[in-house]
Every structure is written in structure tokens, then in C-alpha cells.
Scaffold this active site. Structure first.
Site, PDB file in Angstrom:
ATOM      1  N   ASN A 466       0.831  -1.204   0.000  1.00  0.00           N
ATOM      2  CA  ASN A 466       0.000   0.000   0.000  1.00  0.00           C
ATOM      3  C   ASN A 466       0.868   1.257   0.000  1.00  0.00           C
ATOM      4  O   ASN A 466       0.510   2.268  -0.611  1.00  0.00           O
ATOM      5  CB  ASN A 466      -0.915  -0.004   1.217  1.00  0.00           C
ATOM      6  N   ASN A 472       3.670   8.072  -4.107  1.00  0.00           N
ATOM      7  CA  ASN A 472       3.772   8.947  -5.269  1.00  0.00           C
ATOM      8  C   ASN A 472       2.797   8.438  -6.324  1.00  0.00           C
ATOM      9  O   ASN A 472       3.139   7.588  -7.150  1.00  0.00           O
ATOM     10  CB  ASN A 472       5.206   8.964  -5.805  1.00  0.00           C
ATOM     11  N   SER A 507      11.822   0.739 -11.677  1.00  0.00           N
ATOM     12  CA  SER A 507      11.892   1.786 -10.664  1.00  0.00           C
ATOM     13  C   SER A 507      13.270   1.847 -10.015  1.00  0.00           C
ATOM     14  O   SER A 507      13.844   2.931  -9.827  1.00  0.00           O
ATOM     15  CB  SER A 507      10.814   1.557  -9.604  1.00  0.00           C
ATOM     16  N   HIS A 511      15.953   5.027 -10.375  1.00  0.00           N
ATOM     17  CA  HIS A 511      16.401   5.712  -9.161  1.00  0.00           C
ATOM     18  C   HIS A 511      17.928   5.667  -9.033  1.00  0.00           C
ATOM     19  O   HIS A 511      18.559   6.682  -8.700  1.00  0.00           O
ATOM     20  CB  HIS A 511      15.749   5.083  -7.923  1.00  0.00           C
TER      21      HIS A 511
END
Length: 608
Positions: A466, A472, A507, A511
Site C-alpha cells: 500500500n 507517489n 523503478s 532511481h
């Protein structure tokens, strides 16, 4: 009761006033009336079985009339025995049997009215809840399990049987405020905001007092900010070139490709324009900005501006192409119009500035701009910037300057991590508040962009699944629709775990790419945290976990992770300064310098 009856309207045109009328009839029936109420028809026989039928309740008059009518029906005059209804006595005794019979009839009638009222109320509540569930389901697409899902009812889960293709309906934008704007209207929540302001004031005062005691005068210098945002004119020129290229190249390529679909050899043109577009993304938006940053040795903050804009514009361009190509392909099959209808230039320009990564021709808009609100948000961004400056000056730089002059063993690492938790958490809060709340809301207000759900209540998360969805929302929507859901569509929903792994990998790589370019060294701490602990916690702390204890576990893990990030990256930063390599090889560039840098190999550096 009168206020509720006037305010709430139930599905089907019925109001709570009808329920109030039924309650009034029930109340009147508890009195020992001699005649049955006209709304209820009663019959009795020798077998003693009572059959009754409730007539449909008529439309309810205004509550003032209803109250007066109920008062009249329940008045004491109506309960007096009539002329032909006087109770007779026999030998000084009242006819008890008749009174008992009347009371039994009234009791049965009351029970019947109660059951009928409860059935009606239950039916109306069920209809209302069904309508609310349908409405909420239409606001957001039905999610799927794990990191990009939330618990669903069985009926909602069955609706996912036919997975929509990628050119189907995606994210729906609606008019809604940011969550913090609503929470700050509550005095108790706003007090927390005031506490952070008070902490900033104490940081400033402590810096001034320490400088006065050490230097004998007030020293108001911002060397760290000046260094971090160095070469700013070059940053502006680079951004203008990037934006102009994004404004011209993708839109022109898409327009030419869409026109070519009405002629001969559409597949050849698709291959040609697709190759040119990919080449532009790889060189124009990929290599050239990175080359400018690296070759000019830009400081960290300036690097972050260029690289973050590079990533943002790449994601926006992909969304623009991804959302509009299926429209042209659908036109090519039907050809209901002479030429395909594509987006206008103004719509594309608006999307490039809009605080979203999902393209739409139209978004919900606000009627006007509150310039006071815009000024407040921009001032809060500036305040957060100075807040972060004082966090580094007071909590980070003094600690890491001394730690980086010695060998980084296990004991030093443990102490460093726990000492870095407080500045790491403050930087996390400041980054969230400054960018996801203030910066995006300021641009949304200037563009009259009405959908302000840039984040959700991630602080209430009891699972990392969650947390990833709510931290974001802007980036999560792009990953969900264009990576996760598209992969499931291409694989026909057979590899959900692989789709999740791809999302985490994309992701993590992005990053780590941002941090490596901006810091000037490769130290895959964040990549390992994403791919190892992030994936593990996603399955361990999933949506099935509920209760306060899981929220505590989530916060503890988050705090510890921030301490690890601040500690390791800061230590490596100073190691790169103190122990530069004269002729580094490729393997030496990949090896963290903090593993071998000691006091004896320290050299002077004019950088912070």
C-alpha cells in the site's frame, strides 16, 4: 430527526420522511386504540391467526405537517372511548378479556410494522451501498494484487476476468483536492505543521549561536546552497533545449505518422517513424543531457534538475505516443472520417506542464487561479529548501566529515546508520512536502488542473504494498498503466509475478541512474534496497496485514532504510573527495571508495 429526514434522500425517490412516518405510526399503535389504524388491514378468524397487509406508504408531506399530523393522530382525545365503545362493567369488574384482546392485536400490529420498516430500511441501505460501490469503482480502474492492488470484494474480482487491452479506458481524472490541504483545515493537524516550523527556527538559532561563539560574530553564509546550485545558467540553457526538442520532435513525428496511415505502405512508415522516435529518445533526451551534466561536472542540485527533467519528459513523451497511437490504429480500421483526429498543439503543451504523466486531451479544470495559494506553495518550497540546508549543515556534515577520515568498519557503520535516521526522516518529509504537495499543487493551481491527488494517505499504510501505491501516485499511475498492466495484457495475465518484478526493476534502475549521475559515483545502495528488501517486504507486509502493529513495523523499516541511505551515500561522497584515484580503471570506478579510504590517504579538497 427532522433535519436528517429533510437532508437525506434515498434511491428510488423515497425519503427518510417515509421511514419517520412509519415510526410515528408504530408509536401511535403502542397506545390502546379501539379502532385499527387505517393504514393496516387486519382480519382475524377462529384459528386465531392474524393476517395483515401493509399498504404502500404515501409520499411524505413536509416534516412540519408530518409532526402536526402525528401529534393529532396520537392525541389523547383520539384514545378516549367513543359513545358506542364505552367499557361496561359487570358486578363491578371491567371486561378484562376485551382489553387483553385489544392489546394483543396492537402488539401484533406493532411487530408487523417493525418488521416491515426494517425490511424497507435494509433494502434502501443495500441499494445505496451498491450505488456507492459502483461509483467508486468507476473513479479508479479495478486494481490487481500485490504491490499494485488493494483488497476487493469477490464480485469486483470477478469483473477482472476480461482484462482490458492497453488502448482501453485508463486512469480517470476527477475534481479533488490534495489530502494535506484538507487535513490542514483541522487545527490538530495544523499544529504538527507548526511544530516543524518551530524546529526550523531552532535550527537557524542554533547555527547563529554556534557561529557567534566560534567566530565572535554572526556568520550568515550559504556556501552549501551556492555550491549545490552552481552553474545555474548552464542548467537553464540545457532545460530550454530539452523542452524545445520535446515540444517539436515527438509531436511532429506523431503528426506525420498519423497522416501516413491513410496512404500506402502504412507499416513501412510505422517502422520508419518508430525508429526515428526511439533514436530521439535514446540520443536527444537520453545521452545528450547526461553528457552535458557529466562533461561539465555539475554540482548535485543542478544535476538533479537536469536528470529529473530528463526522466519526466521521457515519461511524458512515451505517454503521449502510447495514448494516441491506438486512436489512429482504431481509425485505420473503421475510417469513419477522412483523416485521423489527433491532439492539438495547445493540448500537448498543456500536458507537458500539467502535474501528471498520463496524457488526456482534456482534464477537469478549476474556474480560476488563486494566486495567493500559488505564492504560499512556492514560499513553502523555498522554506523546505532552507530547512534541508540546515539539516545537512547541523546534522550531516559535522558527523560525516569526521567519520570519513577513518576506516569504515562494522562498528562505525552501525553508529553511522542510527545517527543518520533523524536527518534521513527529515529529508524524507521535506522532499515529500516540497515536491509532491507544494510544487505540484502550485503548478496545478496555475494551470487550473483540478485533480490534485498526487499522493494518498501513505502514512497510514500497514503494508509496503500500500505504501508503494500511495506514496507517489503520479509515478505509480505511469508504472501501473504502461508497465504493469501492459505487460499483463501482452502476456495474457499469465505472469503477474514477472510483471511486478519488471516494475520494481524499472523503478530501481531509474532511481539508481539518477543518484549515480548526480553524485558522480556508482554505489547501488538504493537499487539493493528496492530489489531485495523492497520485494521481500512487499510479499511479507502485504494488504492482508491490518492493525496498528503493522503500521509501526512499516514506519520502523522506513526509518531504518532512510538511515542506511543517508549514511552510506554521505560516507561514499566524502570518500570520493578524500581519496581520489589518479588513473582509475573501470573496475575501480565500480568499487565503493569508502571501503578502502583511510586518514592516511586523505588529500585536500576545496569542495564540501
Amino acid at each position: 430527526m427532522t433535519g436528517v429526514a429533510n437532508a437525506v434522500t434515498w434511491k428510488g425517490g423515497e425519503t427518510l420522511g417515509q421511514s419517520a412516518a412509519a415510526v410515528g405510526l408504530l408509536a401511535c399503535s403502542l397506545f390502546p386504540l379501539e379502532e385499527p389504524a387505517p393504514e393496516v388491514k387486519m382480519e382475524s378468524g377462529n384459528d386465531g391467526v392474524l393476517r395483515s397487509r401493509l399498504r404502500p406508504i404515501p409520499s411524505t408531506p413536509p416534516l412540519s405537517d408530518l409532526a402536526s399530523s402525528l401529534d393529532g393522530e396520537c392525541s389523547p382525545e383520539d384514545h378516549r372511548p367513543g359513545n358506542g365503545e364505552t367499557l361496561t362493567t359487570k358486578n363491578g369488574e371491567i371486561e378484562v378479556e376485551r382489553v387483553i384482546s385489544k392489546k394483543l392485536q396492537l402488539k401484533r400490529k406493532a411487530e408487523f410494522l417493525k418488521s416491515a420498516l426494517m425490511r424497507q430500511f435494509d433494502s434502501q441501505v443495500n441499494d445505496l451501498m451498491d450505488s456507492l460501490i459502483e461509483e467508486s469503482a468507476s473513479l479508479e480502474p479495478a486494481p490487481v494484487p500485490a504491490a499494485f492492488s488493494s483488497p476487493m470484494f469477490d464480485k469486483e474480482r470477478n469483473k477482472l476476468g476480461h482484462f482490458r487491452p492497453p488502448h482501453g479506458q485508463g486512469k480517470e481524472f476527477v475534481d479533488r483536492r490534495s489530502l494535506l490541504d484538507e487535513l490542514f483545515e483541522v487545527n490538530h493537524i495544523r499544529t504538527i505543521y507548526h511544530m516543524f516550523i518551530a524546529l526550523l527556527i531552532l535550527f537557524i538559532l542554533s547555527t547563529l549561536v554556534v557561529d557567534f561563539l566560534d567566530e565572535g560574530r554572526l556568520v550568515l553564509d550559504f556556501d552549501l546552497l551556492v555550491y549545490a546550485f552552481g552553474q545555474f545558467p548552464l542548467v537553464v540553457c540545457t532545460w530550454i533545449c530539452m523542452f524545445l526538442s520535446v515540444l517539436v520532435v515527438p509531436f511532429t513525428l506523431f503528426h506525420l505518422w498519423s497522416q501516413s496511415q491513410s496512404g500506402s505502405s502504412p507499416r513501412l512508415y510505422t517502422l520508419l517513424f518508430g525508429s526515428v522516435f526511439l533514436l530521439y529518445q535514446a540520443l536527444g533526451l537520453g545521452f545528450l543531457p547526461t553528457y552535458v551534466v557529466v562533461i561539465n561536472s555539475m554540482p548535485p542540485a543542478s544535476c538533479f534538475i537536469i536528470i529529473l527533467e530528463q526522466v519526466r519528459l521521457n515519461m511524458k513523451v512515451y505517454s503521449f505516443i502510447r495514448e494516441n497511437v491506438p486512436r489512429v490504429l482504431a481509425w485505420n480500421k473503421d475510417k469513419t472520417t477522412p483523416s485521423p483526429v489527433g491532439p492539438e498543439v495547445l493540448q500537448y503543451i498543456y500536458f507537458l506542464f500539467a502535474p501528471t504523466l498520463i496524457y488526456r486531451d482534456k482534464y477537469p479544470r478549476n474556474p480560476g487561479i488563486r494566486w495567493g495559494y500559488v505564492a504560499t506553495k512556492l514560499l513553502q518550497v523555498l522554506g523546505s529548501l532552507f530547512y534541508a540546508y540546515y539539516v545537512f549543515v547541523r546534522l550531516c556534515i559535522p558527523q560525516f566529515r569526521s567519520i570519513s577520515l577513518q576506516l569504515f568498519d562494522l562498528k562505525a557503520m552501525v553508529l553511522c546508520v542510527f545517527n543518520s535516521i533523524l536527518p534521513g526522516v527529515l529529508v524524507l518529509f521535506l522532499g515529500f512536502f516540497a515536491f509532491l504537495h507544494c510544487w505540484l499543487n502550485a503548478f496545478a493551481e496555475m494551470l487550473c488542473f483540478a485533480d490534485r491527488m498526487f499522493y494518498k494517505d501513505w502514512w497510514n499504510s500497514t503494508s509496503f504494498a500500500n505504501y508503494y501505491r500511495t506514496w507517489n501516485v503520479v509515478v505509480h499511475d505511469w508504472l501501473y498503466f504502461y508497465v504493469y498492466r501492459d505487460f499483463l495484457w501482452m502476456s495474457r495475465k499469465r505472469f503477474r509475478a514477472a510483471a511486478m518484478l519488471i516494475v520494481f526493476t524499472v523503478s530501481a534502475v531509474v532511481h539508481e541512474y539518477i543518484l549515480a549521475i548526480c553524485f558522480g559515483f556508482f554505489y547501488p545502495v538504493l537499487f539493493c534496497l528496492f530489489m531485495c528488501f523492497g520485494m521481500m517486504f512487499n510479499f511479507i507486509l502485504h494488504d492482508q496485514r491490518k492493525g496498528p502493529i503493522w503500521n509501526i513495523i512499516m514506519w520502523t523499516s522506513l526509518f531504518l532504510g532512510q538511515g542506511v541511505i543517508i549514511c552510506l551515500y554521505s560516507h561514499e561522497w566524502y570518500a570520493q573527495l578524500y581519496c581520489p584515484l589518479k588513473e582509475p580503471s573501470f573496475l575501480e570506478l565500480l568499487k565503493p571508495r569508502s571501503w578502502s579510504c583511510q586518514r592516511g590517504s586523505m588529500v585536500e579538497s576545496d569542495r564540501l
